[in-house]
Enzyme design. Sequence first.
Site, PDB file in Angstrom:
ATOM      1  N   ASP A 292       0.695  -1.307   0.143  1.00 38.96           N
ATOM      2  CA  ASP A 292      -0.129   0.139   0.055  1.00 38.96           C
ATOM      3  C   ASP A 292       0.813   1.287   0.106  1.00 38.96           C
ATOM      4  OD1 ASP A 292      -3.016   0.823   0.607  1.00 38.96           O
ATOM      5  OD2 ASP A 292      -1.844   2.138   1.467  1.00 38.96           O
TER       6      ASP A 292
ATOM      7  N   ASN B  26      -1.831  12.880  -3.974  1.00 42.34           N
ATOM      8  CA  ASN B  26      -2.681  13.371  -4.828  1.00 42.34           C
ATOM      9  C   ASN B  26      -3.165  14.701  -4.890  1.00 42.34           C
ATOM     10  OD1 ASN B  26      -2.951  11.636  -7.114  1.00 42.34           O
ATOM     11  ND2 ASN B  26      -4.401  10.139  -5.903  1.00 42.34           N
TER      12      ASN B  26
ATOM     13  N   HIS C 114      -3.555  14.489  -9.745  1.00 39.85           N
ATOM     14  CA  HIS C 114      -3.428  13.226 -10.062  1.00 39.85           C
ATOM     15  C   HIS C 114      -2.713  12.825 -11.162  1.00 39.85           C
ATOM     16  CE1 HIS C 114      -7.275  12.288  -7.668  1.00 39.85           C
ATOM     17  NE2 HIS C 114      -7.660  13.612  -7.787  1.00 39.85           N
TER      18      HIS C 114
ATOM     19  N   ASP D  48      -0.683   9.386 -10.832  1.00 35.22           N
ATOM     20  CA  ASP D  48      -0.560   8.342 -11.736  1.00 35.22           C
ATOM     21  C   ASP D  48       0.956   8.000 -12.182  1.00 35.22           C
ATOM     22  OD1 ASP D  48      -3.250   8.271 -11.973  1.00 35.22           O
ATOM     23  OD2 ASP D  48      -3.475   9.309 -13.957  1.00 35.22           O
TER      24      ASP D  48
ATOM     25  N   GLU E 280      -4.422   2.212  -4.904  1.00 39.28           N
ATOM     26  CA  GLU E 280      -2.996   2.359  -4.706  1.00 39.28           C
ATOM     27  C   GLU E 280      -2.659   0.946  -3.724  1.00 39.28           C
ATOM     28  OE1 GLU E 280      -4.746   4.652  -1.169  1.00 39.28           O
ATOM     29  OE2 GLU E 280      -5.220   4.273  -3.404  1.00 39.28           O
TER      30      GLU E 280
END
Length: 335
Positions: free
Chosen positions: A212, A220, A225, A229, A255
Amino acid sequence: MIKNNNQQISSSITELTLDSVDPEILVQVFDRIALATFVLDKNHVVVHWNSAMEALSGLDRSEMIGTKEQWRPFYASARPCLADLILEGGHDADVEHYYTNKYMKSELIPEAYEAEDFFPDCGENGEWLHFTAANIKNSKGEIIGAIETLMNISARKKAEFELMERERIYKELSITDSLTGLHNSRHFYTQLEKALETSRRYNHKFTICFFDLDDFKKLNDSHGHLMGDKVLETFGALVRSSLRTLDTGYRYGGEEFAILLPSTDYEGAFIVAERVRESLSNYQFRLKDDEVLKSTVSIGVTEYRSGDSVESIMSRADEALYKAKNQGKNRVVSV
């Protein structure tokens, strides 16, 4: 009248032998066969080599008739063609030796065989051919020769291979997460069940690791974002580069990631997990104005235990991951 004509034709065919028919008529007959065709006598000597065979092989009949070089269009050195094997008795063991998993008995012609194979020495770039060989008998039932017909199926094979490749790509896309290049969650559950079944059946070791990304929501929110990404994409690449051929990696949540490690105990899994963790921890993401962003990951590891189900082993992996988070993140914990 029609009946008498049919009887006469049947009688003529029954009496047909390589020695009793006008050679010019036979040449005409074979030249009007659209399939590449050659005929051998009982001594394996080429006695007919039709026009279609000339076109396929690039060898004129004047070069071939009277020789035992029927192999020349197909092979780099002398070896039996299917028609030669028919002359030698057409034994399954002999045909299997030269055409392993490539042949079958003809459904239309008794004592005949059909096969498909690729011939790298045929033509400029090699050709796929479908070929059939059968014996020729005289009125006494004695084998006096063999005939082989060949069809160029390269175009069909090319289409088949292209279809197989498209199907492979579509299948791969259906089980792959497009951003990270890892397998997706649907495939994860399928493969986890298979891995557990293998471990139950053969008592093999098997380990699962859950990952994780730490503080990913904060990343983010702070950097957008697109950067998020980028981190996910990079982490997927780092996972793939850290795995052995038999290991598999998955993105099974936003994630959240997993890897399945067959035939691996805690110690081996810890080494893999730590390698992934260090790779991400040391990676520098470039921001505007040459600023650097770093990301970390917490990892939970657990090994297969007798009687495990998908739910039980995932629960332990989640427990180990939860402990890694509570102990300060950016670490590997096993249970």
